[in-house]
Design a protein around this motif. Sequence first.
Motif, PDB file in Angstrom:
ATOM      1  N   ILE A   3      68.870  21.569   9.947  1.00  0.00           N
ATOM      2  CA  ILE A   3      69.555  20.822  10.750  1.00  0.00           C
ATOM      3  C   ILE A   3      69.196  19.647  11.547  1.00  0.00           C
ATOM      4  CG2 ILE A   3      71.818  21.352  11.658  1.00  0.00           C
ATOM      5  CD1 ILE A   3      71.789  23.660  11.611  1.00  0.00           C
ATOM      6  N   ILE A   4      69.436  18.700  11.225  1.00  0.00           N
ATOM      7  CA  ILE A   4      68.603  17.469  11.765  1.00  0.00           C
ATOM      8  C   ILE A   4      69.925  16.974  13.512  1.00  0.00           C
ATOM      9  CG2 ILE A   4      68.482  14.888  11.450  1.00  0.00           C
ATOM     10  CD1 ILE A   4      68.002  15.267   8.826  1.00  0.00           C
ATOM     11  N   CYS A   5      70.089  16.906  14.137  1.00  0.00           N
ATOM     12  CA  CYS A   5      71.059  16.351  14.979  1.00  0.00           C
ATOM     13  C   CYS A   5      70.488  14.861  16.074  1.00  0.00           C
ATOM     14  CB  CYS A   5      70.624  17.899  15.951  1.00  0.00           C
ATOM     15  SG  CYS A   5      69.772  17.913  17.406  1.00  0.00           S
ATOM     16  N   GLY A   6      71.249  14.284  16.651  1.00  0.00           N
ATOM     17  CA  GLY A   6      70.796  13.071  17.112  1.00  0.00           C
ATOM     18  C   GLY A   6      71.189  12.279  16.326  1.00  0.00           C
ATOM     19  N   GLY A   7      72.091  10.953  16.448  1.00  0.00           N
ATOM     20  CA  GLY A   7      71.983   9.359  15.457  1.00  0.00           C
ATOM     21  C   GLY A   7      72.133   8.612  16.271  1.00  0.00           C
ATOM     22  N   SER A   8      72.611   6.934  15.853  1.00  0.00           N
ATOM     23  CA  SER A   8      72.573   6.043  16.483  1.00  0.00           C
ATOM     24  C   SER A   8      73.309   5.439  17.283  1.00  0.00           C
ATOM     25  CB  SER A   8      71.710   5.067  15.112  1.00  0.00           C
ATOM     26  OG  SER A   8      72.519   5.109  13.743  1.00  0.00           O
ATOM     27  N   MET A  49      74.163  14.220  10.498  1.00  0.00           N
ATOM     28  CA  MET A  49      75.217  14.282  10.861  1.00  0.00           C
ATOM     29  C   MET A  49      76.151  12.910  10.302  1.00  0.00           C
ATOM     30  SD  MET A  49      76.404  11.655  14.302  1.00  0.00           S
ATOM     31  CE  MET A  49      76.230  13.143  15.268  1.00  0.00           C
ATOM     32  N   ASP A  50      77.028  12.871   9.236  1.00  0.00           N
ATOM     33  CA  ASP A  50      77.467  11.224   8.412  1.00  0.00           C
ATOM     34  C   ASP A  50      76.812   9.870   9.087  1.00  0.00           C
ATOM     35  OD1 ASP A  50      79.242   9.294   7.697  1.00  0.00           O
ATOM     36  OD2 ASP A  50      79.727  11.487   6.076  1.00  0.00           O
ATOM     37  N   LEU A  51      76.822   9.039   8.110  1.00  0.00           N
ATOM     38  CA  LEU A  51      76.037   8.052   8.912  1.00  0.00           C
ATOM     39  C   LEU A  51      77.479   6.955   9.678  1.00  0.00           C
ATOM     40  CD1 LEU A  51      73.736   5.304   9.138  1.00  0.00           C
ATOM     41  CD2 LEU A  51      74.525   5.076   6.750  1.00  0.00           C
ATOM     42  N   SER A  52      78.462   7.297   8.810  1.00  0.00           N
ATOM     43  CA  SER A  52      79.584   6.583   9.324  1.00  0.00           C
ATOM     44  C   SER A  52      80.389   7.498  11.283  1.00  0.00           C
ATOM     45  CB  SER A  52      80.667   6.823   8.637  1.00  0.00           C
ATOM     46  OG  SER A  52      81.208   7.578   8.276  1.00  0.00           O
ATOM     47  N   HIS A  53      79.556   8.253  11.130  1.00  0.00           N
ATOM     48  CA  HIS A  53      79.511   9.221  12.662  1.00  0.00           C
ATOM     49  C   HIS A  53      78.882   9.051  13.025  1.00  0.00           C
ATOM     50  CE1 HIS A  53      83.735  11.487  11.248  1.00  0.00           C
ATOM     51  NE2 HIS A  53      83.642  10.785   9.786  1.00  0.00           N
ATOM     52  N   GLY A  54      77.991   8.113  13.230  1.00  0.00           N
ATOM     53  CA  GLY A  54      77.027   8.096  14.298  1.00  0.00           C
ATOM     54  C   GLY A  54      75.765   8.607  13.411  1.00  0.00           C
ATOM     55  N   GLY A  55      75.075   9.055  12.418  1.00  0.00           N
ATOM     56  CA  GLY A  55      73.814   9.188  12.034  1.00  0.00           C
ATOM     57  C   GLY A  55      72.811   7.897  11.622  1.00  0.00           C
ATOM     58  N   LYS A  65      67.975  11.464  -2.150  1.00  0.00           N
ATOM     59  CA  LYS A  65      67.847  12.054  -4.181  1.00  0.00           C
ATOM     60  C   LYS A  65      66.813  13.343  -4.698  1.00  0.00           C
ATOM     61  CE  LYS A  65      68.266   7.003  -5.856  1.00  0.00           C
ATOM     62  NZ  LYS A  65      67.628   5.468  -5.799  1.00  0.00           N
ATOM     63  N   HIS A  66      66.631  13.417  -3.684  1.00  0.00           N
ATOM     64  CA  HIS A  66      65.451  14.809  -3.473  1.00  0.00           C
ATOM     65  C   HIS A  66      65.517  15.586  -2.112  1.00  0.00           C
ATOM     66  CE1 HIS A  66      62.301  11.493  -5.416  1.00  0.00           C
ATOM     67  NE2 HIS A  66      62.929  10.565  -4.726  1.00  0.00           N
ATOM     68  N   LEU A  67      66.389  15.569  -1.755  1.00  0.00           N
ATOM     69  CA  LEU A  67      66.908  16.480  -1.519  1.00  0.00           C
ATOM     70  C   LEU A  67      68.480  17.357  -1.198  1.00  0.00           C
ATOM     71  CD1 LEU A  67      64.831  15.735   2.673  1.00  0.00           C
ATOM     72  CD2 LEU A  67      64.239  17.440   0.569  1.00  0.00           C
ATOM     73  N   GLU A  68      68.984  18.034  -0.967  1.00  0.00           N
ATOM     74  CA  GLU A  68      70.432  18.511  -1.673  1.00  0.00           C
ATOM     75  C   GLU A  68      70.988  18.312   0.181  1.00  0.00           C
ATOM     76  OE1 GLU A  68      73.451  19.224  -3.083  1.00  0.00           O
ATOM     77  OE2 GLU A  68      71.728  19.060  -4.237  1.00  0.00           O
ATOM     78  N   PRO A  69      71.402  16.817  -0.222  1.00  0.00           N
ATOM     79  CA  PRO A  69      71.917  17.418   1.860  1.00  0.00           C
ATOM     80  C   PRO A  69      73.642  16.948   1.978  1.00  0.00           C
ATOM     81  CG  PRO A  69      71.831  15.081   0.722  1.00  0.00           C
ATOM     82  CD  PRO A  69      71.763  15.380  -0.415  1.00  0.00           C
ATOM     83  N   THR A  70      73.729  17.702   3.282  1.00  0.00           N
ATOM     84  CA  THR A  70      75.365  17.834   3.485  1.00  0.00           C
ATOM     85  C   THR A  70      75.295  17.619   4.694  1.00  0.00           C
ATOM     86  OG1 THR A  70      75.715  20.350   2.327  1.00  0.00           O
ATOM     87  CG2 THR A  70      76.857  19.396   4.229  1.00  0.00           C
TER      88      THR A  70
END
Length: 467
Positions: free
Chosen positions: A193-198, A142-148, A161-166
Motif C-alpha cells: 500500500i502506497i501513501c502520500g501524494g503530490s 492514491m488515485d492520481l486525480s485525487h492527489g497521488g 502495465k506490469h503490476l495490478e494496481p487499485t
Amino acid sequence: MAGATEKTPQAGRMGVPPRVADLVSDGLEALADTAPELLDLAERELQGRAERLNLVAASSPTAPAVLAAQALGFSALTAEGYPGRRYHPGTAVVDEVEQLAVVRAELLFGASHANVQPLSGSMANLSVLLGLLEPGDPVLAMDLSHGGHLSHVSRPASLAKHLEPTYYQLGEDGTLDIEHVREKARTSRPKVIICGGSAYPRTIDFAALRSVADEVGALLVGDISHISGLVAAGAHPSPFPHCDVVTTSTYKQLRGPHGGLVLRGPDSRVAANAIDAFVFPGFQGTPDFGMLAAKAVALGGALEPGFGEAMGRVVRYARIFAEAFTSRGLSLVGGGTDTHMVLLDLRGQAVTGRDVSRALEAAGILANKNLVPNDPRTPQRTSGLRIGTNHLAFMGIEDPDVRDLAEGIAQLVLDLEADRRPESSAVWHRLAAQVTALVAATEREKQPVSRRTEGKEGIEGIEGVAA
C-alpha cells in the motif's frame, strides 16, 4: 611539454582550497569560450527568478551551497556500488561524501538506514516498488486525480502495465477516508500500500494506514516528498514507525538537488541490505557523486534550527492563503491545509485552473494548474490551482505581506470569474506591483551594501492573458 605553462596554486578565497577555486574559475572561463549561449541563458533564468514569486508547491529555493556542491567535480567519477564495496578503484574520497549524506539523512529523519543514491524521487519509488513486487502483483495507491503521484503506479505510468494496481480516492470532504482505503484493500489484497501524494494538503494518518496494511498483510510504503521538510522539523507526524519503507525527493522541500532518498525505520519488515539492492543493482547504476555531495549539504542545512523555523512559516503562510480563499467563498480540496499546500477547487465555476495560473504568471507569480478529485476538466485545463509556500518561507517577508498577497490572489480569482481578462482587474495590477516590490526588497537584502539599489515602483511590459 614545450611551451606549456603550469599554474601555481594560490590561496583560495574565503577559505576555498586553491584547486577547488581553480576548478570553478577555469570552468567558467572555458564555458564562456565554448558555450557562451549557455551563460546567457543562465543569466536570463536567474534574472527571471529574481523578478518572480514562486508559489509552486513542488519546489523549494535551492540553497546556494547546494548548487556549488554539484560543481565540485565529484560527478566526474564513475563507481558502482556502495562505500567500501565499489566495483571501481579510486573511490576513497567519494565514499566519504556518500557516507556523510547517509549519516545526515539518518539523523534528520530518525531512520535506521538511508540509501542516498536515487537520482530522483520517482526513481526512489520505482526502485522500491520493483524490488518489493513481482510482475502482476497487486498494489494499492492514491488515485492520481485525487492527489497521488505518477510514480505510484498511476494509470499513465508504464509500471501500471506490469503490476495490478487499485486506487483509493478521497472522501466527499476531500480528505483521506480510511474506511474506504480499508474496503479497497480487503477487495484487492495488495502486497504493498502506497501513501502520500503530490496534491494532498492535509495531514497523512500513517498509523491508520498501517492498521489497514496489517489487516491485509501488506507492506506500507510512504512517499513524503512534499512534506519531508515538515516531517524533519516535527511540523507533520513522522511516517516512522508505521511505514516499512519511506521515500522522498530532496528538492521539493529540503532545498536540495533533484534527487531522492530511500529510508528505513527501526521496525521495518524490509532489511537494509534489501533496500540497497533495490537501488543498486536492482534499478540504477553508478550514482552521481556531485548530487550526493549536494544532498549532504541540503541535509546538513535541514538539521540547523533556522530550517525548523522556516517550516513553521511554511505552515503558517499556507493557512493564511487558505483563510483568504475560504473567507471569500472559494472552495479548497480538503477544506483547508495542514501543510505547505493549498489546492483551490474551481469545479462548477467558469474560470479554470489554467486561466488563473496564466493570469498569475503574467503578474509575476508562479502557481500551477492541477486536477482536483472528480475533475470534469482535462489535465490541460483543470479545475484546480495548487499553491505552495516553501519559497515564501525563505524570503524573509512578513505575515502582513503574505496576507496581502493571498487576499489579492483570492480576489483575482473572483475577478476572473466575472471577467476572464486579467488586465480588466485592478487587483491584478496591484498584485503585479506588489510582486515587484517584494522581490526588489528581497534582492536588495541579498546584495552587499555597496551594490544595493532602489527597486522601481510598478511593473512594466506585462501582457494580459486572454481566456
